[in-house]
Scaffold this motif. Structure first.
Motif, PDB file in Angstrom:
ATOM      1  N   SER A  34       0.678  -1.184  -0.116  1.00  0.00           N
ATOM      2  CA  SER A  34      -0.123  -0.240  -0.012  1.00  0.00           C
ATOM      3  C   SER A  34       0.758   1.121  -0.025  1.00  0.00           C
ATOM      4  CB  SER A  34      -0.781   0.042   1.343  1.00  0.00           C
ATOM      5  OG  SER A  34      -0.291   0.096   2.346  1.00  0.00           O
ATOM      6  N   ARG A  35       0.449   2.371  -0.555  1.00  0.00           N
ATOM      7  CA  ARG A  35       1.068   3.760  -0.297  1.00  0.00           C
ATOM      8  C   ARG A  35      -0.206   4.603  -0.439  1.00  0.00           C
ATOM      9  NH1 ARG A  35      -0.351   5.856  -5.303  1.00  0.00           N
ATOM     10  NH2 ARG A  35      -0.414   4.327  -6.930  1.00  0.00           N
ATOM     11  N   TYR A  36       0.234   5.920  -0.086  1.00  0.00           N
ATOM     12  CA  TYR A  36      -0.731   6.907  -0.125  1.00  0.00           C
ATOM     13  C   TYR A  36      -1.259   7.568  -1.363  1.00  0.00           C
ATOM     14  CZ  TYR A  36      -0.041   7.523   4.909  1.00  0.00           C
ATOM     15  OH  TYR A  36       0.080   7.249   6.195  1.00  0.00           O
ATOM     16  N   SER A  37      -2.483   7.598  -1.744  1.00  0.00           N
ATOM     17  CA  SER A  37      -2.883   8.146  -2.933  1.00  0.00           C
ATOM     18  C   SER A  37      -2.254   9.375  -3.087  1.00  0.00           C
ATOM     19  CB  SER A  37      -4.553   8.065  -2.736  1.00  0.00           C
ATOM     20  OG  SER A  37      -4.811   8.749  -4.127  1.00  0.00           O
ATOM     21  N   PHE A  38      -2.044   9.386  -4.687  1.00  0.00           N
ATOM     22  CA  PHE A  38      -1.537  10.726  -5.225  1.00  0.00           C
ATOM     23  C   PHE A  38      -2.656  11.534  -5.309  1.00  0.00           C
ATOM     24  CE2 PHE A  38       1.970   7.725  -7.081  1.00  0.00           C
ATOM     25  CZ  PHE A  38       2.731   8.122  -6.222  1.00  0.00           C
ATOM     26  N   LYS A  39      -3.871  11.165  -5.596  1.00  0.00           N
ATOM     27  CA  LYS A  39      -5.035  12.204  -5.853  1.00  0.00           C
ATOM     28  C   LYS A  39      -5.621  12.552  -4.345  1.00  0.00           C
ATOM     29  CE  LYS A  39      -6.468   9.844  -9.933  1.00  0.00           C
ATOM     30  NZ  LYS A  39      -7.374   8.951 -10.759  1.00  0.00           N
ATOM     31  N   ASP A  40      -5.632  11.708  -3.145  1.00  0.00           N
ATOM     32  CA  ASP A  40      -6.034  12.180  -1.817  1.00  0.00           C
ATOM     33  C   ASP A  40      -5.225  11.444  -0.965  1.00  0.00           C
ATOM     34  OD1 ASP A  40      -7.640  12.678   0.296  1.00  0.00           O
ATOM     35  OD2 ASP A  40      -9.337  11.884  -0.519  1.00  0.00           O
ATOM     36  N   ALA A  41      -4.355  12.164  -0.435  1.00  0.00           N
ATOM     37  CA  ALA A  41      -3.199  11.778   0.459  1.00  0.00           C
ATOM     38  C   ALA A  41      -3.884  11.285   1.900  1.00  0.00           C
ATOM     39  CB  ALA A  41      -2.433  12.856   0.877  1.00  0.00           C
ATOM     40  N   ARG A  42      -5.362  11.468   2.133  1.00  0.00           N
ATOM     41  CA  ARG A  42      -5.964  11.009   3.206  1.00  0.00           C
ATOM     42  C   ARG A  42      -6.199   9.497   2.984  1.00  0.00           C
ATOM     43  NH1 ARG A  42     -11.093  14.678   3.220  1.00  0.00           N
ATOM     44  NH2 ARG A  42     -10.501  14.164   1.074  1.00  0.00           N
ATOM     45  N   LYS A  43      -6.064   8.957   1.585  1.00  0.00           N
ATOM     46  CA  LYS A  43      -6.444   7.402   1.542  1.00  0.00           C
ATOM     47  C   LYS A  43      -5.603   6.833   1.165  1.00  0.00           C
ATOM     48  CE  LYS A  43     -11.174   8.510  -0.462  1.00  0.00           C
ATOM     49  NZ  LYS A  43     -11.985   8.217  -1.430  1.00  0.00           N
ATOM     50  N   GLN A  44      -5.443   5.374   1.366  1.00  0.00           N
ATOM     51  CA  GLN A  44      -4.364   4.382   1.179  1.00  0.00           C
ATOM     52  C   GLN A  44      -4.716   3.887  -0.284  1.00  0.00           C
ATOM     53  OE1 GLN A  44      -1.423   3.008   2.640  1.00  0.00           O
ATOM     54  NE2 GLN A  44      -1.496   4.854   4.094  1.00  0.00           N
ATOM     55  N   VAL A  45      -4.032   3.311  -1.098  1.00  0.00           N
ATOM     56  CA  VAL A  45      -4.475   2.450  -2.357  1.00  0.00           C
ATOM     57  C   VAL A  45      -3.646   1.295  -2.336  1.00  0.00           C
ATOM     58  CG1 VAL A  45      -5.121   4.396  -3.766  1.00  0.00           C
ATOM     59  CG2 VAL A  45      -2.730   3.864  -3.834  1.00  0.00           C
TER      60      VAL A  45
END
Length: 90
Positions: A74-85
């Motif tokens: 997992s990593r933090y989303s580039f679009k929304d740093a509050r979310k993990q992808v």
């Protein structure tokens, strides 16, 4: 939960045989989440729930099992740093 800032390094990537052997031992929900990630990654937990038609709680359980087996990163989303992808380590 392992959080990385980029896609997996080569040392984190499993061979296809290793991946399949580890996945074989997991519950059906984890297998379904892995299949969804195989065709459309990276995805957030909410996106995985929507694509797999599984409840959020089941997706979270599946992701935990996949992460424990080092099959998913997992990593933090580039679009929304509050979310993990999440993405597969294959």
């Amino acid at each position: 939960m392992s959080t990385t800032t980029a896609e997996p390094d080569t040392e984190d990537i499993l061979t296809e045989a290793e991946f399949r052997n580890r996945l074989r031992e997991l519950p059906p929900s984890a297998k379904l989440v892995a299949k969804v990630l195989e065709s459309d990654a990276p995805l957030s937990q909410g996106q995985l729930a929507e694509e797999s038609l599984l409840p959020d709680r089941t997706v979270r359980y599946a992701l935990n099992r996949l992460e424990e087996s080092d099959l998913v990163g997992s990593r933090y989303s580039f679009k929304d740093a509050r979310k993990q992808v999440y993405f597969l380590n294959t």
